[in-house]
Design an enzyme around this catalytic site. Structure first.
Site, PDB file in Angstrom:
ATOM      1  N   GLU A 252      14.736  15.678  -3.926  1.00 58.67           N
ATOM      2  CA  GLU A 252      14.643  17.023  -4.137  1.00 58.67           C
ATOM      3  C   GLU A 252      14.679  17.853  -2.969  1.00 58.67           C
ATOM      4  O   GLU A 252      14.514  17.456  -1.890  1.00 58.67           O
ATOM      5  CB  GLU A 252      13.186  17.307  -4.598  1.00 58.67           C
ATOM      6  CG  GLU A 252      12.729  17.138  -5.861  1.00 58.67           C
ATOM      7  CD  GLU A 252      11.608  17.763  -6.250  1.00 58.67           C
ATOM      8  OE1 GLU A 252      10.918  18.816  -5.557  1.00 58.67           O
ATOM      9  OE2 GLU A 252      10.620  17.223  -6.985  1.00 58.67           O
TER      10      GLU A 252
ATOM     11  N   GLU B 139       5.180  13.982  -5.890  1.00 66.42           N
ATOM     12  CA  GLU B 139       4.583  14.538  -4.756  1.00 66.42           C
ATOM     13  C   GLU B 139       3.118  14.113  -4.467  1.00 66.42           C
ATOM     14  O   GLU B 139       2.251  15.149  -4.315  1.00 66.42           O
ATOM     15  CB  GLU B 139       4.948  16.158  -4.585  1.00 66.42           C
ATOM     16  CG  GLU B 139       6.587  16.194  -4.564  1.00 66.42           C
ATOM     17  CD  GLU B 139       7.067  17.756  -4.465  1.00 66.42           C
ATOM     18  OE1 GLU B 139       6.162  18.580  -4.635  1.00 66.42           O
ATOM     19  OE2 GLU B 139       8.188  18.022  -4.041  1.00 66.42           O
TER      20      GLU B 139
END
Ligand code: NAG
Ligand code: NAG
Ligand code: NAG
Ligand code: NAG
Ligand code: NAG
Ligand code: NAG
Ligand code: NAG
Length: 436
Positions: free
Chosen positions: A348, A211
């Protein structure tokens, strides 16, 4: 603005080692074929999951049992952390059995130890040998791993430890992407991990960072890292080329959340005001479409936490629905995959609450299957009956084994929660048919 930035990025690089043709890859290695994956000449579509905590377990039987349950549920790919860095000052607590008194956690495994001289590698039984076991246990169950090199967030010693120790006080988070000392240190760790497992077909792909954003939860961004600056894009380019120079065969991906940088970003109504959607205007620093075009980014990944990203969404005067926003996000990434001609993985996603999961996941999973996603990976796997520490084992932060259950951040799907797990095992069966 954006075109100029991209052109100058491309000009700053000469020859680039591109991903190898599928025919050159050793048998058992997964590769790409257009928007699909391929394994030994057959299509490879999969259902997967996340278990970042696997290398934190110090008990082999627990690791083995987890992969066994995953395999029984049809899981083919698991994403886990290839990092866990601590400060040298934490080391005394790591080596004793007692809990760290002020935090009430125990540090059982830590491959990387920082002090002002830089980081030291721990290759011992509490270090990389844990990741070694995870790799070998995955292989026993025909499961492949996405291994992530570092974290945007402070969790388990991410990018900010490099920034803190090497760039010093006052440095912003985005220094991680631009400072040559920091980059060299990151690459040294990457090289350690890649060289250790590069012969292994159990590695599905290398992942540059979890991320990546201009800012973290600890440090802010400088003015230099902004929408269209190309800071993250250039870093993705440099690091994917670097990994390719070490390992010609394994696939490489970003680990990004999949944010777009659109000239006309999506909008929604909130409190009777039209709001620009931060996932479409490049605010975090990512440009999903441009990055997917990089020669050594083999496939695209994105994340999806609608409920936590938009806590304001139930406010009166909003035209926002969790479920619809998710479907739109899934479609936008599928379209990009088609446009660029590379596979896409929803890497995710999650909502909290058992009822929310059973209500929303079927629609989201169906849409990913319909839009030809090559992989579906939910966050996160929930394992029961773990034995480490008698089944009650604090790790770090609020992560802990509780009565034998693996860490739960509200998103874990345990093996006793069949109403949710069945949604994924059915998707696994469909993906298996597509892989024949
Ligand atoms: C940092 O740790 C390494 C490895 O233990 C050690 O050799 C070095 O002296 C340490 N540096 C400082 C400044 O303590
Ligand atoms: C680790 O060291 C860095 C740099 O001194 C510091 O900012 C950070 O708070 C330390 N973390 C812990 C958990 O001690
Ligand atoms: C909300 O309204 C905006 C502006 O009319 C529109 O662009 C957007 O698509 C709407 N969103 C949803 C989820 O209906
Ligand atoms: C909604 O808008 C009104 C009027 O501008 C403002 O007073 C109120 O604080 C806003 N509420 C929220 C939750 O943003
Ligand atoms: C289910 O989703 C709603 C809407 O986001 C949220 O308010 C609620 O807290 C969730 N339930 C649980 C148990 O997390
Ligand atoms: C966990 O252990 C309990 C008690 O021994 C048993 O009833 C249960 O079936 C086990 N669950 C799993 C998922 O193995
Ligand atoms: C399943 O296991 C989890 C974790 O131990 C527990 O919280 C939950 O109550 C169990 N049962 C169901 C139906 O979720």
């Amino acid at each position: 603005m954006r075109a100029a930035t991209i052109a100058s990025l491309l000009l700053s690089f000469g020859t680039v080692l591109a991903a190898p043709a599928a025919t050159d890859v050793p048998s058992g290695f997964v590769t790409t074929d257009g928007t699909s994956f391929q394994l030994d000449g057959q299509p490879f579509a999969f259902l997967g999951t996340n278990a970042y905590w696997l290398p934190l377990l110090s008990n082999d039987d627990d690791v083995h049992a987890t992969f066994e349950s995953m395999a029984a549920a049809g899981v083919k790919v698991v994403r886990t952390w290839g990092f866990n860095a601590i400060n040298e000052t934490e080391l005394p607590y790591a080596e004793q059995v007692e809990l760290v008194p002020q935090y009430r956690w125990r540090l059982l495994t830590f491959p990387q130890i920082w002090n002002s001289s830089g980081w030291t590698l721990n290759e011992g039984p509490q270090g990389l040998q844990r990741l070694d076991y995870v790799v070998s246990a995955a292989a026993m169950h025909d499961i492949r791993l996405i291994i992530t090199f570092t974290n945007n967030w402070v969790g388990y010693g991410g990018a900010d430890l490099y920034v803190n120790w090497l760039a010093g006080a006052g440095a912003t988070h985005d220094v991680f992407y631009t400072d040559s000392t920091v980059i060299a240190s990151y690459q040294q760790y990457v090289q350690t991990i890649v060289n250790r497992y590069k012969e292994s077909p159990t590695v599905f792909a290398w992942e540059l960072m979890n991320e990546a954003r201009c800012a973290s939860d600890l440090l802010t961004a400088s003015a230099a890292c902004h929408p269209g600056s190309g800071t993250l894009g250039l870093w993705y380019q440099q690091q994917s080329d670097f990994v390719r120079s070490l390992d010609p065969y394994h696939m490489i991906t970003t680990g990004g959340e999949g944010q777009f940088y659109w000239a006309q970003p999506d909008t929604y109504w909130y409190n009777n005001t039209l709001v620009t959607d931060f996932n479409f205007d490049g605010a975090a620093g990512e440009d999903f479409e441009w990055t997917l075009g990089l020669p050594n980014i083999d496939f695209g990944v994105y994340h999806m936490y609608v409920q936590t990203w938009y806590p304001e969404l139930d406010y009166p005067g909003s035209n926002f629905s969790i479920e619809d926003w998710g479907l739109d996000w899934i479609e936008a990434h599928a379209l990009t995959a088609q446009m660029v001609g590379k596979p896409i993985v929803i890497e995710e996603f999650g909502v909290t609450g058992l009822d929310n999961k059973t209500a929303i996941y079927p629609t989201w999973v169906q849409r990913t299957l319909d839009t030809d996603h090559a992989g579906i990976m939910y966050w996160q796997w929930g394992q029961l009956n773990l034995t480490e520490g008698g089944g009650n084992q604090p790790f770090k932060y609020t992560d802990a084994l509780v009565n034998g259950a693996s860490p739960n951040d509200g998103f874990a799907v345990y093996t006793n929660q069949s109403a949710v797990l069945d949604i994924f095992t059915q998707a696994a069966a469909i993906q298996a048919q597509r892989s024949a």
